[in-house]
Each structure stands twice: as C-alpha cells, then as structure tokens.
Design a protein around this motif. Structure first.
Motif, PDB file in Angstrom:
ATOM      1  N   VAL A 173      64.901  13.098  52.461  1.00  0.00           N
ATOM      2  CA  VAL A 173      64.350  12.577  51.199  1.00  0.00           C
ATOM      3  C   VAL A 173      64.724  13.488  50.039  1.00  0.00           C
ATOM      4  N   GLN A 174      64.619  14.817  50.240  1.00  0.00           N
ATOM      5  CA  GLN A 174      64.994  15.748  49.174  1.00  0.00           C
ATOM      6  C   GLN A 174      66.474  15.642  48.835  1.00  0.00           C
ATOM      7  N   ALA A 175      67.313  15.560  49.874  1.00  0.00           N
ATOM      8  CA  ALA A 175      68.762  15.467  49.628  1.00  0.00           C
ATOM      9  C   ALA A 175      69.113  14.159  48.927  1.00  0.00           C
ATOM     10  N   ALA A 176      68.448  13.062  49.286  1.00  0.00           N
ATOM     11  CA  ALA A 176      68.744  11.778  48.641  1.00  0.00           C
ATOM     12  C   ALA A 176      68.314  11.778  47.174  1.00  0.00           C
ATOM     13  N   ALA A 177      67.177  12.403  46.878  1.00  0.00           N
ATOM     14  CA  ALA A 177      66.702  12.452  45.488  1.00  0.00           C
ATOM     15  C   ALA A 177      67.608  13.297  44.622  1.00  0.00           C
ATOM     16  N   ALA A 178      68.210  14.321  45.206  1.00  0.00           N
ATOM     17  CA  ALA A 178      69.059  15.214  44.423  1.00  0.00           C
ATOM     18  C   ALA A 178      70.430  14.626  44.148  1.00  0.00           C
ATOM     19  N   GLY A 179      70.798  13.567  44.865  1.00  0.00           N
ATOM     20  CA  GLY A 179      72.130  12.996  44.700  1.00  0.00           C
ATOM     21  C   GLY A 179      72.218  12.125  43.461  1.00  0.00           C
ATOM     22  N   ALA A 180      73.418  11.896  43.041  1.00  0.00           N
ATOM     23  CA  ALA A 180      73.691  11.037  41.881  1.00  0.00           C
ATOM     24  C   ALA A 180      75.028  10.345  42.103  1.00  0.00           C
ATOM     25  N   GLY A 186      79.450   7.147  46.830  1.00  0.00           N
ATOM     26  CA  GLY A 186      79.405   8.600  46.736  1.00  0.00           C
ATOM     27  C   GLY A 186      78.135   9.172  47.346  1.00  0.00           C
ATOM     28  N   ARG A 187      77.021   8.463  47.114  1.00  0.00           N
ATOM     29  CA  ARG A 187      75.759   8.947  47.683  1.00  0.00           C
ATOM     30  C   ARG A 187      75.808   8.957  49.215  1.00  0.00           C
ATOM     31  N   ASP A 247      78.444   9.145  51.148  1.00  0.00           N
ATOM     32  CA  ASP A 247      79.365  10.187  51.631  1.00  0.00           C
ATOM     33  C   ASP A 247      78.708  11.565  51.587  1.00  0.00           C
ATOM     34  N   ARG A 248      77.950  11.847  50.491  1.00  0.00           N
ATOM     35  CA  ARG A 248      77.289  13.147  50.392  1.00  0.00           C
ATOM     36  C   ARG A 248      76.202  13.302  51.471  1.00  0.00           C
ATOM     37  N   LEU A 249      75.470  12.219  51.729  1.00  0.00           N
ATOM     38  CA  LEU A 249      74.435  12.304  52.760  1.00  0.00           C
ATOM     39  C   LEU A 249      75.032  12.629  54.131  1.00  0.00           C
ATOM     40  N   LEU A 250      76.145  12.010  54.454  1.00  0.00           N
ATOM     41  CA  LEU A 250      76.793  12.333  55.734  1.00  0.00           C
ATOM     42  C   LEU A 250      77.297  13.768  55.750  1.00  0.00           C
ATOM     43  N   ALA A 251      77.865  14.208  54.648  1.00  0.00           N
ATOM     44  CA  ALA A 251      78.426  15.561  54.588  1.00  0.00           C
ATOM     45  C   ALA A 251      77.332  16.621  54.659  1.00  0.00           C
ATOM     46  N   GLN A 252      76.159  16.339  54.040  1.00  0.00           N
ATOM     47  CA  GLN A 252      75.082  17.325  53.998  1.00  0.00           C
ATOM     48  C   GLN A 252      74.082  17.159  55.146  1.00  0.00           C
ATOM     49  N   SER A 253      74.375  16.298  56.073  1.00  0.00           N
ATOM     50  CA  SER A 253      73.461  16.071  57.200  1.00  0.00           C
ATOM     51  C   SER A 253      73.271  17.354  58.010  1.00  0.00           C
ATOM     52  N   ARG A 254      72.002  17.676  58.340  1.00  0.00           N
ATOM     53  CA  ARG A 254      71.680  18.885  59.118  1.00  0.00           C
ATOM     54  C   ARG A 254      71.570  18.599  60.609  1.00  0.00           C
ATOM     55  N   SER A 255      71.928  17.395  61.038  1.00  0.00           N
ATOM     56  CA  SER A 255      71.795  17.033  62.445  1.00  0.00           C
ATOM     57  C   SER A 255      72.707  17.911  63.311  1.00  0.00           C
ATOM     58  N   ASP A 256      72.191  18.301  64.492  1.00  0.00           N
ATOM     59  CA  ASP A 256      72.985  19.134  65.406  1.00  0.00           C
ATOM     60  C   ASP A 256      73.022  18.550  66.817  1.00  0.00           C
ATOM     61  N   THR A 257      72.746  17.244  66.958  1.00  0.00           N
ATOM     62  CA  THR A 257      72.699  16.641  68.290  1.00  0.00           C
ATOM     63  C   THR A 257      74.002  15.959  68.679  1.00  0.00           C
ATOM     64  N   ASP A 302      75.230  13.150  67.837  1.00  0.00           N
ATOM     65  CA  ASP A 302      74.941  11.757  68.166  1.00  0.00           C
ATOM     66  C   ASP A 302      75.605  10.837  67.138  1.00  0.00           C
ATOM     67  N   ASP A 303      75.690   9.538  67.495  1.00  0.00           N
ATOM     68  CA  ASP A 303      76.191   8.555  66.524  1.00  0.00           C
ATOM     69  C   ASP A 303      75.298   8.565  65.286  1.00  0.00           C
ATOM     70  N   THR A 304      75.902   8.219  64.134  1.00  0.00           N
ATOM     71  CA  THR A 304      75.138   8.161  62.878  1.00  0.00           C
ATOM     72  C   THR A 304      75.547   6.910  62.109  1.00  0.00           C
ATOM     73  N   CYS A 305      74.550   6.178  61.712  1.00  0.00           N
ATOM     74  CA  CYS A 305      74.797   4.966  60.931  1.00  0.00           C
ATOM     75  C   CYS A 305      73.879   4.983  59.705  1.00  0.00           C
ATOM     76  N   VAL A 306      74.450   4.717  58.506  1.00  0.00           N
ATOM     77  CA  VAL A 306      73.695   4.703  57.253  1.00  0.00           C
ATOM     78  C   VAL A 306      74.080   3.435  56.484  1.00  0.00           C
ATOM     79  N   ILE A 307      73.038   2.696  56.044  1.00  0.00           N
ATOM     80  CA  ILE A 307      73.256   1.511  55.192  1.00  0.00           C
ATOM     81  C   ILE A 307      72.620   1.796  53.831  1.00  0.00           C
ATOM     82  N   GLY A 308      73.381   1.600  52.776  1.00  0.00           N
ATOM     83  CA  GLY A 308      72.865   1.728  51.423  1.00  0.00           C
ATOM     84  C   GLY A 308      72.795   0.364  50.756  1.00  0.00           C
ATOM     85  N   ILE A 309      71.622  -0.041  50.330  1.00  0.00           N
ATOM     86  CA  ILE A 309      71.427  -1.344  49.686  1.00  0.00           C
ATOM     87  C   ILE A 309      71.012  -1.088  48.238  1.00  0.00           C
TER      88      ILE A 309
END
Length: 807
Positions: free
Chosen positions: A770-777, A782-783, A785-795, A797-804
């Motif tokens: 939530v903090q990372a998404a609020a800080a993006g512009a 672009g948003r 891509d930044r969320l995937l790049a800044q992801s802190r996940s270490d498992t 695992d597959d990752t899927c993101v939908i932006g509406i």
C-alpha cells in the motif's frame, strides 16, 4: 514367730508360690537334657572368654614388670613389689598402671592415642571414657594379640573381647587380601558359625564393605549397611547395623582388612574413636604379617624372595626392574629401591643400566611422582597385591631438566615383599609397521614381492585372505594371474605383465579374481620393477587391493545417475508443457484491455525456476449484461497439476459469469466445482463485477488478498471480508461488498507472489505494498512496472498484477 510377721531389713523374702495366678508367674518348666547341655556349653564358653581376658590382663601386667626390670635393674620379685607399691600410692589398678608403664616405654601409635586423650581432658572434646580405660583396653587387646602369635582367630577374639565390645561392637572379621584379588576370612568373632563358613572366601571383583576399604586404602564408615547396598558377613543378622572397615598393613603393604560390626545404626564417630580403630588395625597387621618387611634401604643383603624375583626377571624377554620398598623412620613407605635392572632393560631416555641400578625410583625418575603417575601405580600394587597392566602408557623422564615422553606397555605385580616392573618401550619402527598392518587390513590391501631370480614369492597375511587361500598354500605368481582371472580380463592382464616384466615400467590393472571357493572379487594390482646394479630386472613388488565394494558402488551410482537423468528429463518435459499451457492462456506481457469506462493493464511474472510453474490466473471479460467481470486467482501448488487446475477454474468462472449472478454466488458455485470436479485442488480468488454506467463494483473474496484502491494520491486496501478458500468444504456461502469508484481511480488486484515474504506476516507485506503504491506516480503501465520492480517477495512464486483505471 508367726507367718504374719513382716521380714526385717536384710531378711530373705518368702518365695511366691509357683503357678499363683495372682502373682502373674508362669509355672516353672522342667529343663530337658538338650537344654542342660546348651546351658553347660554357654557357661563353659563364658568361662573360656573370661579366662582369656584374665590371661590378656596378666600378660599386660607381666609386660609392665619386664619394663621395670629393665629400667630398675632388679629381680622379678622386686619388680612385682614395686608395681604393687606404685598401685597403692597412685590409687590405680594394676592393669591401669601396667598400661601407663607400657605407654611411656613404647612411644608407639597406641601411646600417641592415649596421650591425645590426656591433652583433651577437661575440654569440650573430652571423650566419654577416661584415658585409663582407653589405655587399658588397647594395651590388653595388644597383649592378647601378641600372645596369639599367628593365630588370627585368637586375634579376632581378643579384639572383640578387650577392645571393641566396650565400643558397642558385636562382631569383628579379619580379612586377608589374596594376591589374585580375592578376600579370605582369616579370623572372626561374634558371628554365627554358619555365617563364617558362607563367607570364608570372597571372589575377586565382588563389591563388599571390606573391598571398599581395600580399594579406598583408608578407614570407611557405613552408618547403615542396608542403605549402602553392599553385602558383607553378618548382613542377615544385623541388616540395619553400622560398619567400620580399615585396611591392615605395615610398611606401606596392605595385608588385609579389619571389619567391625555394630547391631544398630552407627552415629558419626569422633576422630579419637577412628584413631583407636586404626591403631587396632595396625596391631592386627603385625600378627598377620608372616614375613614382615625389613629395612631394605639400610641392609645391603638381598632377601631370598627378592633373589628369586631377580632370577625370574633376568629370564624374561622384556625389560624388567625389581623394586623393594624403602621405609622411613616411622615405618611408612617413602620410596622404592631399584634392586635389579634386567639385561634387556631399555631406559626411556637412553641411560645405561649402571646409572639406574641401585638408585631410588623417584631419584631416577622424578616425573613418576605426578598425579596418577607410575609411582602411584607401583604403590597401589605394593599395598593391595592387585596386578596392573596398561598399553601405550606415557612415561616422562627428565634429561637436563627437559621432559622427554615415551610410550610403553606397562606391567606391575607384587611378589613377596618386592615389586616387578616390566615395560616395553614402543619402537617407532614397530609402531609404524603395526600401523601399516592395520591400514592394509582396513583398506583390504595385501602386499607381495616376487624374486624373479630365485622364483620365490612372498605374501603377507592379508593377501592370502584376499585370494581366499590358507596361509600354508603356495602364493600365486604374477605370470599365473590370467589363470585365476575372468577370461574377459585376459587382455588387460597381458598388457599389465608386458609393461611390468618386459618394459620394466610401473603398471596397474583392474581384473576380476575368481577364487577357488567360487567367489569373484574385483581386484586392483599395482606393481613396480626392482632393478639390480646392472639395471636388469631383479624382482617385482606391489600390492593387491580389493575394490569390490567400490566397483559395486560405482555400478549403483551409474544406475542412479541414469535414473536421475531420466527423471530430470521427464520433469523438464512436464514443466515445459505446463509453461506452454500457462503462456497460452496468460501471456507474460498481454496488451492493455480496453473496456467501456475502464482501462485494464496486466503484468504477469512467472517463477524464476521452471519447476515452480504455478497456477496464478487473471481474467477480464465484458458480459452480455454490459457488466465487466474482473478476477484474479491462485491455485495451490506448482507444475502441470497447478497449471491444468488453473485452466479449469478460470474457464469455469468465465462460464458461470454469463448467468448474471453476483460475485458471492459465482464464488460459491466455483467452490462447488473446485471441491467436486477438480481433483485435490484448492485455490484462492477475488471476483468483481463493475457497472460502467454507475461506476459501482460489487466484489467478493475466497481466501485471497483484497484489492488496493488508489485515489487522490493515497492508497488503501479493501476490508478483509469473510471468504473461505475454494475447495476446502463442499458448501460455502461468501460475503459480497460494493464500492463506488470515481474517475481516475485505480484498482489493483494481485496474487500473493507480489507481497509474500518468509520473514514477515502477510499483513505487514500488504502494508508495504500500500505504501509503495501510494508513492508511485505516472500512467497505469508505469505504476505496474514499478510495483513489480520494487516487490519485496522472496518466495520465487508466480506473480500476477491487474491494474484497472476508471475513465
């Protein structure tokens, strides 16, 4: 005088009539013949004991008269008159005066104990019995034991009667320590005859009270025998009684043990009582020592038993040393004299025999006095008679104040009054040869040497074992090896023999040895030529090694490698098919989706490892009603099963959405599909229906993380409404919520691969998103891509993101 008259003082009272019930007297029983015999024997026994005690007392008085004769140079009659005169003047009894005279003249251990009582007189430590009583008791016991000479039984009787009964003891046992480690009952008093017969011999290693004192080499006190759990003579008669046991010895040599028995538990005894018992043990040892140690340090003559031991030591093949005890002025062991050094003697530091022979042990080897060192071992063997043997014991000697340590096998044994010390200094060459022998045995290696000039072949014992031949069988020569090998190995053996015998080069070969007992072993032979002065082949030496275990291990490893390669190929093929199926449905970079009133962008990042291909899915579809269905889901697991499960659930949800049902009902139906139609599948999902006309989105969740709404530069996650994951239960009802979206709002729907970490909770990871998404512009792409790049996940695992984004 009538019968009513009362008797005056001193008159004998009239006896009560026998059998008078009023008097409470039991009628007198007429004694039987056996009863009279028992009473007679008991009376005679008491008379004998009283006579012995009287005789011991007379012996003490006669000893005092002898001392007066020597000091006054008078006749025996004059000495007797002088003794009577001293008794009348001092007001003491003849026994007390006699004991005092002997104490003053002897100045021995007994007199020291008596003097200690005098020093404590009138203090808080004043003993319960006076000095004269202690002195008489100890001296009377000493006189009785001296009169008994070597009769240990009489010694035990005298000890109990004169010295121990006044202390409350009821029995005493005198044990002899036998050189084989056993104990023999040499004398006893106070025990039933049958008990003494049962305990006449105690084998080596049996733990008893006497053995405990012998092992500790000191006085031991057991307050309650039963509590200690040690068997001993008389433990059936007085199981809860106390015991004292003290070694008896002279000149540092223990002859046996004096054991004293009390009928009741024994209270802690004061030190003066313990010293009395130790003094009695010392007196007892004098009578037990048939061949008392002599002052060997001051006498240059050799005793007969030492001479015999010297002859024995000289006949041994090992280095031997004969030691004799050296006593101090008080008769205590101080050192050992090296009486003889065998002809095969090897000094640890290389000194000649003459420098050691005749010296004191601690002078020749001062480092032996260390704790648990050689001197302690020799002292214990000399004291107890128990032999000592040890392998690879360290011996340290000083050379110019520099300690040098060598390793030796040690044997120490007592023979009469002397000690035989045998040590075998470990030869470095012998140690290395022994080490090599063990290494060959552990490595299953056998060595050989073949003299080509004489035809003589030498094998070691291990090589006979490798060939399965007895040690008396003739060795197999190198040229005969093909006849003992598998036929398929003949060519390899021919090349080995040609290189070794013709070209004189070191060579090796692996072959299958077919033994005479039908067993086939895999053997490696390594050999080298030995040339003479003219560079001609003289001999061949080398080694055989049994590599059967290594061979079969290599075969098993090869089979395992083949199986693993096949399994890896199958797994790679399954992963490739799963990845193709996943990419066919959800390409990693799909184009943006344009829907009425919405712009939808998707980012999909597959797992970095192909074997972790997962079941993440997303879907955006415009329904016939004009509503837009938005969904994200994740099937548990990885691989082809997860990928096919994802296909089933994604297509099922798309088909169910055509019915026009709401998100909660759609998830309820999808749960039924997951539980009944999909095999062993569980999943999470979020489903939303967006109405472009009113910008209202109804949504429901099934165990999935809620969407995140970006509005006016801020971000916030939807509430965690109730919703069980798909497939867990057959019938589940889901909760539905709705939210009105505003123009330029952005809604994020994602799988747990974007936020999940091993070191923190899902709630904390969601807060970070939530903090990372609020800080993006920037724009929607672009948003994401930044969320995937800044992801802190270490498992991984597959990752899927939908932006509406709402238009």
């Amino acid at each position: 005088m009538t019968g009513d008259t009362q008797p005056h003082d001193g008159a004998r009272p009239q006896p009560t009539p026998v059998g008078d019930p009023a008097a409470g007297v039991v009628p007198h029983q007429v004694p039987t013949p056996m009863g009279r015999l028992v009473a007679t024997v008991e009376r005679l026994r008491r008379e004998v004991l009283e006579a012995q005690a009287a005789a011991d007392g007379r012996a003490l008085v006669e000893l005092a008269k002898g001392i007066l004769i020597g000091q006054l140079h008078c006749t025996p009659a004059a000495a007797a008159r002088q003794l009577d005169l001293l008794c009348r003047e001092s007001g003491t009894s003849p026994l007390e005066l006699a004991a005092d005279i002997v104490n003053q003249a002897s100045r021995d251990h007994v007199s020291e104990i008596a003097a200690a009582f005098v020093e404590r007189a009138g203090t808080d430590e004043d003993p319960a019995e006076p000095y004269s009583t202690v002195s008489v008791r100890l001296r009377t016991a000493e006189s009785g034991m001296l009169a008994a000479d070597a009769d240990t039984q009489a010694v035990a009787d005298s000890l109990l009667t004169n010295a121990l009964s006044p202390l409350g003891a009821v029995a005493v046992a005198v044990w002899t320590a036998v050189p084989d480690g056993s104990l023999a009952l040499a004398g006893h008093a106070g025990f039933p005859p049958g008990e003494a017969v049962r305990w006449r011999h105690v084998p080596p290693g049996v733990s008893t009270v006497a053995r405990l004192a012998l092992r500790e080499r000191r006085l031991v006190t057991l307050p309650r025998l039963k509590r200690e759990g040690l068997p001993s003579i008389g433990h059936l008669q007085w199981p809860d009684g106390g015991r004292m046991a003290v070694p008896t010895g002279t000149g540092g040599r223990i002859h046996g043990v004096l054991e004293i028995c009390w009928p009741q538990p024994l209270a802690p005894q004061p030190p003066q009582i313990e010293r009395q018992v130790e003094a009695l043990a010392e007196l007892c040892a004098r009578t037990m020592d048939a061949a008392p140690p002599r002052e060997l340090a001051a006498t240059e003559g050799v005793l007969p038993d030492v001479a015999e031991l010297i002859d024995l030591a000289e006949g041994l093949q090992d280095p031997a040393v004969v030691l004799t005890p050296v006593l101090d002025a008080e008769g205590r062991l101080g050192d050992f004299r090296i009486r003889h050094v065998g002809s095969r003697f090897v000094d640890p530091v290389g000194r000649p025999r003459g420098d050691v022979n005749g010296a004191l042990l601690l002078e020749a080897y001062p480092m032996a006095a260390g704790e648990s060192g050689l001197f302690d071992i020799i002292e214990r063997v000399h004291a107890t008679g128990e032999a000592f043997r040890a392998e690879r014991m360290s011996l340290t000697a000083l050379v110019d104040q520099i300690p040098l340590t060598s390793v030796a096998d040690i044997s120490v044994s007592r023979h009469g009054s002397a000690v035989l010390l045998i040590w075998r200094i470990e030869d470095e060459r012998a140690r290395l040869a022994n080490l090599l022998q063990h290494a060959q045995r552990l490595g299953r290696i056998g060595g050989f040497e073949e003299n080509l000039a004489t035809g003589e072949t030498t094998w070691n014992a291990q090589l006979y074992a490798l060939h399965g031949l007895p040690a008396t069988a003739p060795p197999v020569r190198l040229r005969e090896l093909p006849g003992h090998a598998h036929p398929d190995d003949s060519a390899a053996l021919d090349r080995f023999l040609r290189a070794l015998l013709r070209h004189c080069r070191p060579a090796s070969v692996n072959f299958r040895l077919q033994r005479s007992d039908g067993i086939t072993r895999h053997i490696r032979v390594v050999a080298e030529p030995v040339l003479d002065a003219d560079q001609r082949l003289h001999a061949v030496r080398g080694a055989y090694q049994d590599i059967s275990a290594q061979h079969w291990t290599e075969v098993a490893l090869a089979a395992t490698r083949d199986q693993l390669a096949h399994s890896e190929a199958e797994s790679a093929e399954r992963n490739r098919l799963a990845l193709q199926l996943q990419h066919a449905i959800m390409p990693p970079t799909p184009p943006a989706i344009e829907a009425p009133g919405l712009r939808v962008a998707v980012r999909y990042r597959p797992a970095e490892t192909e074997s972790l291909v997962g079941g993440d899915w997303y879907d955006t579809v415009v329904l016939p009603s004009g509503l837009i269905m938005l969904s994200v889901g994740d099937v548990a697991g990885h691989g082809i099963e997860a990928a096919t499960g994802m296909v089933v659930l994604r297509n099922a949800l798309r088909g169910l959405a055509v019915t026009g049902a709401g998100p909660a009902q759609l998830l309820s139906w999808l749960n039924t599909v997951t539980h009944h139609l999909a095999k062993h599948v569980t999943a999470t999902a979020v489903c939303g229906l967006f109405d472009p006309r009113t910008r209202v989105m109804r949504w429901a969740r099934a165990g999935h993380l809620p969407p995140v709404l970006l509005r006016g530069g801020g971000a916030d996650a939807f509430p965690l409404i109730e919703g069980l994951l798909l497939g867990a239960l057959p019938d589940v009802t889901y909760v539905e919520r709705e939210v009105r979206l505003e123009p330029d709002d952005t809604l994020l729907m994602f799988t747990d691969g974007l936020v999940e970490r091993r070191d923190c909770s899902v709630q904390d990871s969601l807060g970070h998103l939530v903090q990372a998404a609020a800080a993006g512009a920037g724009d929607l792409d672009g948003r994401l891509d930044r969320l995937l790049a800044q992801s802190r996940s270490d498992t991984d695992d597959d990752t899927c993101v939908i932006g509406i984004q709402v238009g």
